[in-house]
Scaffold this active site. Structure first.
Site, mmCIF file in Angstrom:
data_model
loop_
_atom_site.group_PDB
_atom_site.id
_atom_site.type_symbol
_atom_site.label_atom_id
_atom_site.label_comp_id
_atom_site.label_asym_id
_atom_site.label_seq_id
_atom_site.Cartn_x
_atom_site.Cartn_y
_atom_site.Cartn_z
ATOM 1 N N GLU A 175 0.801 -1.214 0.000
ATOM 2 C CA GLU A 175 0.000 0.000 0.000
ATOM 3 C C GLU A 175 0.846 1.281 0.000
ATOM 4 O O GLU A 175 0.679 2.148 0.871
ATOM 5 C CB GLU A 175 -0.940 0.017 1.228
ATOM 6 C CG GLU A 175 -1.933 -1.127 1.194
ATOM 7 C CD GLU A 175 -2.953 -1.044 2.319
ATOM 8 O OE1 GLU A 175 -4.156 -1.096 2.033
ATOM 9 O OE2 GLU A 175 -2.530 -0.923 3.509
ATOM 10 N N VAL A 176 1.750 1.397 -0.937
ATOM 11 C CA VAL A 176 2.560 2.614 -1.040
ATOM 12 C C VAL A 176 1.720 3.726 -1.670
ATOM 13 O O VAL A 176 1.162 3.544 -2.751
ATOM 14 C CB VAL A 176 3.826 2.343 -1.876
ATOM 15 C CG1 VAL A 176 4.639 3.627 -2.026
ATOM 16 C CG2 VAL A 176 4.651 1.246 -1.240
#
Lengths: 682, 682
Positions: free
Chosen positions: A315-316
């Site tokens: 989840e960057v």
């Protein structure tokens, strides 16, 4: 290795089938590979003794001491370990090899336990198998008409997958050492072998770093593990056959790093640990980042001896990289196409650092990128597809999709998820070997030290069985029977997944009589998936008290499950099963009358006031159900508009209230939905 | 000092009277001396803070930290102690003097707590009073419709007696350190201030002696406290305002001394720790005994800093002295009349040794002898008479007669015993001042680490109130309401007196469904007084497992007490109270139907098989009671021979079975005993 289980599964099926047609004879979880019943039983006498006749090994010795203490506690018989004294030991233990100083993935964990009337023998290639066998022995002990005893039985057992983990997120809510320890004991009881600690996230950095002390000092609310505590934990876990896998999430989910070291972030600070704090992402374009990570990993590698090291990678948030011109310039100048390429670059650099420190990298799905070497491991959380894709590309993988405990699914739903099902079905044998196992994941957005046990247990045992037992062991009915038995036994280890509810109910009520509140608590479940987080208005406050019923109640209502089974049995009998009807009637009557008892309490406490609509629904459903039974008893079709009204009422009762679901609404709906019972027999 | 309480008791009476006529407004135990209600309430917010504005003191600081942690746990609100940060603290604490390094008997333990809408102030002469006041504060916190809050109230409080103790016998069954610690927490919660440890008896010597290591090494089964553990315990207790009083019983009850040091005994050995071991008595005629005791006491005086030292002195078996010609010759040659004179001689020598080591001697009743100096303290276990006699002779005394928890009395029976009642009524004021207080006694012949909490709590709180609160606080109805509320709060401290039953029932049943077993467990009590010991055939085996229902069940059945109250209310209403009747009917129906549910389980486990007659009695009583209600509903006199038959049945149900008493038999008897209900109205 796994071919062996074709034979074992066939034998096992007999045992499972027997368990379904009569009271289960072997309440073991996870179910062993091969079980052969003998004649008679072995009595557990006060003179019980253990002899170790194979290699001597300190881990094994401590394991035997714990086993005797546990046997003593669970039976209430004061047993002493008389290993060296006994001429005729009750249990002989034989391991061929000593323990490894650091457990390796794929060590032989098999064991063989032979119990006869005259004694028991437990053999294994090494102490890991012995530890598993001792857990099986403990589960076999039960009171009989003439004393505590074990059935005469021969068990040959080994795990289906070599990686059977539990992730605990200690970042969102800190989980103290003693709570981790009792959960390790629970893991050992169900033969799990990896504790994965999610040690940092935006809400806190949880390990002392002597090299970069601002990580834990200002990157947490003061709650973190000292390095001595980590060493203690690793040693505690190792003694129980469990590896500890550290995860430091990067480049995303890393806000807590930046409070003390804002220079690592893609955006300028300042950063704080607060609900409305700016999140950010590590800057992968500067060499200083890698120098920092090199020193940090060098330090952590010293206290986490496991061969694997988890770097997160999930989840960057690309917006932060998009917003930084320097980073975008880096992407262009290095011939990268997008942020994904930049993360792959970051991961490759990170992988090189880990490799230098003799660690194998693990990351979540998102790290999968052809630039990375095949040695890394992919942990799949977004679906089973990515696990299969990784295996096809030559990467090893772990399944966590389907094993997220925070989604509040029933045990049977987790149990039905198999690492080899879905997209993995089409893998060839070599690719299948790359699927190492899986991990149950306890994310702690809504979990505290107080309620974590009830979120982890007993459901994790169903996942543990999926990962240990032969693939053919799949019957949810047998699973639930054994899970129920295991569940109360787990509380001997200090786990509070059952007992913890009572003090929380007293707290909410502020009074002694919680019986009506308990009746409501027993038929509700927290909302599923991410519904609770979705209901939050404004920023999620991770510091808010978690002291409402949604925090206390079990993720899976046993009462509702039993009620569902009763209603199904009653419908399938053509409304003729009078025993089932009587039990349904008793339950409905108690529910109908409950609101009158509970109502006065609800007004007295702010922790209960939002339960009023739920309590009213419960009573209304009780009333509707009793009326339905009366019609059925008189062989009368349900009249209109009564039926439509009740269905409307039930439908409304199915909508979440106070983040809780009334789990008896659905079976009632099934009962009332029938238009004309006389013509709706199965 | 005690004169002050004439005023306070009058004010208190208002509060108690109010508590009886409506829901009790102040669920505090022990009841404070003076309570004045204000208007409104103080909300407990997440910003809660404490400021210490009087003397700074490490004991006090730790007490405040524990208080904040406890408040946090009990509310589920994550509070941090922000002592130094807050500008506007919620609670201001002011102590005038620092703690003593070793607490002294008779230190001022008073405190004053003023709670208003805007904040709270706690003041005391010293940290002891502050610790008590913090406990009161904790008990005042409850959920309200708009959050956790405390009522606005001013409390002036101080103990009636300066010595409020709990004896724990760790000789018969060893009680581990962590169990003692949680019991110390319980003691602190009810403002007790002396933990009396009975450290040696025939079954074990429980303290490490470096000077005489065979005392603990061969005088126990390996279970004893190291000296470091004792120091830890003493410090833990001191932090909580509790003195630790050591007791080494001599010259009787001292078999464990002789296993390693048979030369101390009146009879030649050898001695062992075993159920059938020869008991013996210390030889008081040889100088070697006193040299040994001198060195031993010198060593123990170092680790037990309290000014008092208990030498036991009870139940000396004269046969051993009679049988030893050398001892009889000593008696004659020293002009003594009998064994009592010899014991007095021994005690005087012992007292001189204690005095040399700056210790004040305490002993049980039997040590009372005019030869001993008036400084010693007499602990009365055989009756209140001896306490009064001692006080008349100038000796200080403690009451334990009436406070023996092992006799399984109901709380109200202990509660009714007052140190100033009985023979003490006729003492003059000076003599009355010599009665220092009392001690609840937990003798552990039938008590283990597993069930000790349920034997000590909550009943000990009733004794604690007797010793703390004004003498006029005597209403058992109010006591039971407050005891019930206190009881669940005590489990926050880790005590298991309520929750511990469940795992023990699962163990007995060996299965998940214990609901029918629980129903039976809830209406029985262990036999009273010494009936259980009297039922033992052959020597009592102190090593036998204590894992039957008699070991698990509560000493006092709450269900039976409530049922008794219901039946009385129903009879007193002239059989017209329909609410009471409905509740009685519900209970009787459940009991009538219980045997059918429980019976299949009883045959499966040796731990349950002896409960079959009890379970049948419960069903028979349920049936009889329901029939009685049917007659009463129809205004019919009970017919003969039905009534005689039922009374016979109930009478038989009152006899103990499996060392248990069916506590609902008596109220049923009261209901059925009426010949003609129409003519038996009160």
């Amino acid at each position: 290795m796994r071919m062996l289980f074709i034979v074992s599964a066939a034998i096992l099926f007999v045992a499972v089938a027997a368990a379904q047609s009569q009271p289960p004879q072997l309440n073991i979880m996870p179910m062993p590979g091969v079980v052969q019943f003998g004649a008679g039983k072995l009595h557990l006498l006060p003179s019980f003794s253990v002899a170790v006749d194979g290699v001597k090994d300190a881990t094994l010795e401590r394991g035997v001491q714990r086993f005797v203490a546990e046997l003593s506690r669970e039976t209430g018989m004061p047993l002493r370990n008389k290993t060296s004294e006994s001429v005729n030991p009750s249990l002989v233990i034989h391991a061929e090899r000593r323990s490894e100083a650091v457990s390796r993935l794929g060590e032989d964990e098999s064991y063989e336990l032979a119990v006869s009337e005259s004694g028991a023998k437990l053999t294994a290639p090494n102490p890991l198998g012995i530890l598993h066998g001792l857990q099986t022995f403990l589960q076999l002990v039960a009171p009989s008409p003439d004393g505590f005893a074990l059935p005469a039985v021969t068990i040959k057992d080994r795990p289906r997958f070599p990686w059977r983990g539990l992730l605990i997120d200690v970042g969102r809510h800190f989980i103290p050492l003693e709570v981790l320890k009792r959960n390790i004991d629970g893991m050992a009881a169900v033969k799990m072998n990896v504790l994965h600690l999610h040690l940092s996230d935006d809400q806190g950095f949880r390990v002392e770093s002597k090299r970069f002390p601002k990580l834990h000092e200002v990157g947490s609310d003061g709650l973190y593990y000292t390095q001595d505590q980590i060493r203690d934990l690793v040693s505690y876990a190792h003694d129980r056959g469990i590896r500890v896998l550290p995860e430091f999430d990067t480049p995303g989910h890393s806000g807590s790093w930046f409070v003390g070291y804002p220079e690592l972030a893609s955006n300028p600070g300042p950063y704080t640990i607060a609900p409305d704090a700016k999140d950010s992402v590590t800057d992968p374009t500067q060499e200083a980042t890698y120098k920092f990570l090199d020193k940090f990993i060098a330090e952590m590698a010293q206290i986490f001896p496991d061969a694997y090291f988890h770097i997160g990678g999930d989840e960057v948030n690309g917006e932060h990289w998009d917003a930084n011109p320097k980073i975008q310039a880096f992407i262009r100048s290095h011939g990268m196409k997008n942020n994904q390429d930049l993360q792959a670059y970051f991961n490759r650099r990170l992988q090189e650092i880990l490799s230098k420190h003799h660690k194998i990298m693990i990351g979540w799905d998102e790290v999968l990128h052809p630039e990375l070497p095949k040695t890394i491991v992919i942990q799949s959380w977004r679906g089973q597809e990515s696990l299969a894709v990784a295996a096809q590309q030559g990467y090893s993988g772990l399944l966590s999709f389907g094993y997220y405990l925070d989604l509040m699914w029933p045990a049977a739903r987790h149990y039905a998820v198999d690492p080899m099902s879905g997209a993995a079905v089409n893998l060839n044998p070599e690719q299948r070997m790359r699927i190492l196992g899986g991990e149950a994941c306890m994310w702690t957005e809504w979990v505290t030290p107080e309620n974590i046990d009830s979120r982890v247990w007993p459901r994790t045992a169903a996942i543990a069985e999926r990962l240990w037992s032969p693939q053919e062991v799949q019957d949810p009915g047998s699973m639930y029977v054994r899970l129920g038995e295991l569940s109360w036994r787990l509380e001997w280890l200090g786990l509070t997944h059952r007992s913890g509810l009572v003090p929380m109910l007293h707290r909410m009520a502020g009074s002694e009589d919680i019986s009506a509140l308990r009746t409501l608590a027993d038929v509700v479940e927290p909302v599923k998936d991410y519904a609770r987080m979705d209901s939050v208005k404004g920023p999620w406050d991770f510091r808010a008290p978690l002291n409402h019923l949604v925090d206390a109640g079990s993720p899976e209502s046993e009462t509702a499950r039993h009620f569902r089974e009763l209603v199904q049995a009653y419908i399938q009998s053509g409304y003729k099963d009078q025993t089932a009807e009587a039990q349904i009637r008793t339950a409905l009557t108690a529910w109908r009358d409950n609101d009158a008892r509970l109502h006065p309490l609800l007004g007295q406490s702010f922790l209960l006031s939002d339960l009023a609509p739920l309590s009213q629904d419960l009573s209304a459903i009780g009333t509707a159900g009793l009326q339905a039974l009366d019609y059925l008893d008189r062989s009368q079709p349900f009249p209109e508009p009564w039926r439509t009204q009740q269905l409307g009422l039930i439908e409304r009762a199915k909508t979440p209230k106070a983040n809780l679901l009334l789990m008896i609404a659905l079976p009632l709906q099934q009962l009332v939905a029938v238009t004309d019972p006389q013509h709706s027999l199965p």
